[in-house]
Design a protein around this motif. Structure first.
Motif, short mmCIF file in Angstrom:
data_model
loop_
_atom_site.label_atom_id
_atom_site.label_comp_id
_atom_site.label_asym_id
_atom_site.label_seq_id
_atom_site.Cartn_x
_atom_site.Cartn_y
_atom_site.Cartn_z
N VAL A 32 15.22 20.12 117.04
CA VAL A 32 16.24 20.92 116.37
C VAL A 32 17.00 21.66 117.46
O VAL A 32 16.92 22.87 117.60
CB VAL A 32 15.63 21.91 115.36
N GLY A 33 17.76 20.91 118.24
CA GLY A 33 18.38 21.51 119.41
C GLY A 33 19.82 21.92 119.22
O GLY A 33 20.40 22.53 120.12
N SER A 34 20.46 21.61 118.10
CA SER A 34 21.88 21.90 117.92
C SER A 34 22.10 23.38 117.64
O SER A 34 21.46 23.96 116.77
CB SER A 34 22.44 21.08 116.76
N ARG A 35 23.03 24.00 118.39
CA ARG A 35 23.37 25.39 118.15
C ARG A 35 24.86 25.53 117.87
O ARG A 35 25.43 26.60 118.05
CB ARG A 35 22.97 26.26 119.34
N ARG A 36 25.48 24.43 117.47
CA ARG A 36 26.89 24.50 117.13
C ARG A 36 27.07 25.37 115.90
O ARG A 36 26.14 25.54 115.11
CB ARG A 36 27.44 23.09 116.89
N PRO A 37 28.27 25.96 115.68
CA PRO A 37 28.49 26.81 114.51
C PRO A 37 28.20 26.06 113.21
O PRO A 37 28.51 24.87 113.07
CB PRO A 37 29.96 27.20 114.63
N ALA A 38 27.61 26.77 112.26
CA ALA A 38 27.26 26.14 110.99
C ALA A 38 28.46 26.06 110.06
O ALA A 38 28.47 25.25 109.13
CB ALA A 38 26.14 26.92 110.32
N ALA A 39 29.47 26.91 110.28
CA ALA A 39 30.60 26.96 109.35
C ALA A 39 31.85 27.43 110.07
O ALA A 39 31.77 28.07 111.13
CB ALA A 39 30.29 27.89 108.18
N VAL A 59 22.30 28.08 98.50
CA VAL A 59 23.67 28.17 97.98
C VAL A 59 23.58 28.64 96.52
O VAL A 59 22.79 28.11 95.74
CB VAL A 59 24.39 26.81 98.06
N GLU A 60 24.40 29.63 96.19
CA GLU A 60 24.38 30.19 94.83
C GLU A 60 24.74 29.12 93.80
O GLU A 60 25.41 28.13 94.11
CB GLU A 60 25.36 31.36 94.74
N GLY A 61 24.31 29.37 92.57
CA GLY A 61 24.44 28.37 91.51
C GLY A 61 25.86 28.02 91.14
O GLY A 61 26.10 26.96 90.55
N HIS A 62 26.84 28.86 91.44
CA HIS A 62 28.22 28.57 91.06
C HIS A 62 29.05 28.08 92.26
O HIS A 62 30.27 28.07 92.18
CB HIS A 62 28.88 29.81 90.48
N LYS A 63 28.36 27.67 93.34
CA LYS A 63 29.09 27.23 94.53
C LYS A 63 28.63 25.84 94.97
O LYS A 63 27.53 25.40 94.68
CB LYS A 63 28.88 28.21 95.69
N ALA A 64 29.54 25.17 95.69
CA ALA A 64 29.22 23.89 96.33
C ALA A 64 29.85 23.91 97.71
O ALA A 64 30.90 24.52 97.93
CB ALA A 64 29.76 22.73 95.51
N LEU A 65 29.19 23.25 98.68
CA LEU A 65 29.66 23.24 100.06
C LEU A 65 30.34 21.91 100.38
O LEU A 65 29.91 20.85 99.92
CB LEU A 65 28.49 23.44 101.02
N VAL A 66 31.40 21.99 101.17
CA VAL A 66 32.04 20.81 101.72
C VAL A 66 31.57 20.67 103.16
O VAL A 66 31.83 21.55 104.00
CB VAL A 66 33.58 20.93 101.67
N LEU A 67 30.86 19.59 103.46
CA LEU A 67 30.32 19.36 104.79
C LEU A 67 31.14 18.28 105.49
O LEU A 67 31.39 17.21 104.92
CB LEU A 67 28.86 18.94 104.71
N SER A 68 31.55 18.58 106.71
CA SER A 68 32.40 17.67 107.48
C SER A 68 31.82 17.49 108.87
O SER A 68 31.03 18.32 109.35
CB SER A 68 33.83 18.19 107.58
N SER A 86 22.65 17.71 112.20
CA SER A 86 23.08 18.20 113.51
C SER A 86 24.59 18.06 113.72
O SER A 86 25.19 18.82 114.47
CB SER A 86 22.34 17.47 114.63
N ASN A 87 25.21 17.08 113.06
CA ASN A 87 26.64 16.86 113.27
C ASN A 87 27.52 17.45 112.17
O ASN A 87 28.72 17.24 112.15
CB ASN A 87 26.91 15.36 113.37
N GLU A 88 26.93 18.20 111.24
CA GLU A 88 27.68 18.71 110.09
C GLU A 88 28.06 20.17 110.27
O GLU A 88 27.35 20.96 110.91
CB GLU A 88 26.86 18.56 108.80
N ILE A 89 29.20 20.51 109.69
CA ILE A 89 29.68 21.88 109.68
C ILE A 89 30.28 22.16 108.30
O ILE A 89 30.89 21.27 107.67
CB ILE A 89 30.71 22.12 110.79
N ILE A 90 30.09 23.38 107.81
CA ILE A 90 30.63 23.76 106.50
C ILE A 90 32.09 24.15 106.68
O ILE A 90 32.41 25.10 107.38
CB ILE A 90 29.84 24.95 105.92
N THR A 91 32.97 23.40 106.04
CA THR A 91 34.41 23.66 106.16
C THR A 91 35.00 24.33 104.93
O THR A 91 36.14 24.82 104.98
CB THR A 91 35.17 22.35 106.42
N GLN A 92 34.25 24.37 103.84
CA GLN A 92 34.78 25.00 102.63
C GLN A 92 33.65 25.33 101.67
O GLN A 92 32.67 24.57 101.56
CB GLN A 92 35.79 24.08 101.93
N VAL A 93 33.78 26.47 101.00
CA VAL A 93 32.86 26.86 99.93
C VAL A 93 33.65 26.83 98.62
O VAL A 93 34.59 27.61 98.45
CB VAL A 93 32.26 28.25 100.18
#
Length: 340
Positions: A32-39, A59-68, A86-93
């Motif tokens: 688990v070596g990735s330290r890139r920003p999560a979002a 993630v709260e029950g009324h939300k969904a994440l867009v992973l890119s 490791s290659n994913e980042i949250i771009t939208q909630v």
């Protein structure tokens, strides 16, 4: 935990993520070596702090994440526990609840009157048709892809959130729909038929529903606000209403006068009939007594009735003096004949 959990939900997984975050060298050994920003910076405030420290969280029950990954859309995740690759980042909630947006509209009626109003839309991310959903908002994953497209779409209006962009088209469609009708049609209120503004709202909802459905959004309701117009137009309409009301009053008064006249004629006719019936009965009684012939009986009764009517000062004032003199002379002559 009390019940057994899958590997990625166990306490050991949480410990592994924490060590990887705080001790990068050990984290690399644990894979688990990735330290890139999560979002991205725009959506960090909407996330559980665990995502920013451990790239995993709830993630709260009324939300969904867009992973890119880079500029490429990867998947939708949540609600519940989400662990980023490791290659994913949250771009939208994405908020899965109902959204309400109100947009101002300036339009021109079909007869050239400038109008101002507002259009209010109620919508949400398209839901899956499932009766036994495990989450409160069972969204369609494909809809999240199109919502993400709306969020990243750039136009002359600048950058807008997907919920604001969903309401953006309502302005143009509202202008087109209002221009189909004259001002009188838009303001008409019918007790039997559907009003014009209701027809316009139904047509607008149908158009916007088709447009938004392409982007994974379900339109729930459309409302058109009250119409506003220039002051001079309002003044002209008030004058027109006043003239119309005055015309109605005059027609109503004329109708009432006509009815009163007809009632008076009917009352006079009824009185005349009753008078004739009374005279006829009294003439028959006088004639039957045998003191006078039929002609004399008629004259006597007519004179009695005329004298009775003439006793009223107001009626007597309307009878010519010559007539009253003649009546008095006839009465005197009949009286003398009776004495002789």
């Amino acid at each position: 935990f009390i019940l057994p959990l899958s590997w990625n939900l166990s306490w050991f997984e949480g410990l592994r993520l924490s060590i990887a975050y705080n001790f990068p060298i050990i984290g690399a050994f644990l894979g688990v070596g990735s330290r890139r920003p999560a979002a991205t910076a725009e959506c960090r405030e909407d996330l559980n702090p665990g995502f920013l420290r451990h790239r995993a969280g709830i993630v709260e029950g009324h939300k969904a994440l867009v992973l890119s990954s880079g500029s490429k859309y990867m998947r939708a995740a949540g609600p519940g526990y989400v662990h980023l690759k490791s290659n994913e980042i949250i771009t939208q909630v994405v908020d899965l609840r109902r959204h309400i947006r109100t947009v101002p509209v300036k339009a021109m009626s079909g007869d050239g009157i400038p109008l101002e109003t507002s259009i209010t839309l109620t919508f949400q991310v398209r839901q899956q048709d499932t009766a036994a959903a495990a989450i409160a908002y069972p969204y369609d994953p494909e809809a999240i892809f199109w919502v993400n497209y709306l969020e990243s779409f750039k136009s002359s209006s600048g950058e807008l959130a997907w919920s604001d962009r969903a309401a953006h088209d309502a302005t143009a469609e509202g202008v087109e729909e209002l221009s189909r009708y004259t001002l009188d049609e838009l303001l008409s209120q019918s007790l039997t038929d559907v009003s014009t503004i209701s027809q316009a709202r139904a047509r607008l909802k149908k158009k916007l529903s088709a447009n938004l459905e392409e982007y994974g959004i379900t339109l729930i309701n459309v409302a058109i606000g009250s119409l506003r117009m220039p002051e001079e137009v309002i003044e002209r309409r008030i004058e027109s209403w006043q003239d119309e009301i005055q015309d109605r009053i005059e027609r109503s008064m004329a109708t009432e006068k006509e009815q009163a006249k007809l009632q008076l004629i009917e009352a006079e006719a009824k009185a005349q009939i009753e008078l004739v019936d009374k005279l006829t009965r009294e003439i028959e009684v006088t004639w039957a007594e045998g003191d006078v012939d039929l002609a004399g009986a008629v004259i006597l009764q007519l004179l009695d009735q005329l004298a009775l009517v003439a006793s009223d000062r107001e009626v007597r004032a309307l009878i010519p003096a010559d007539t009253m003199t003649t009546v008095e002379q006839v009465e005197t002559w009949i009286s003398n004949q009776g004495n002789s």
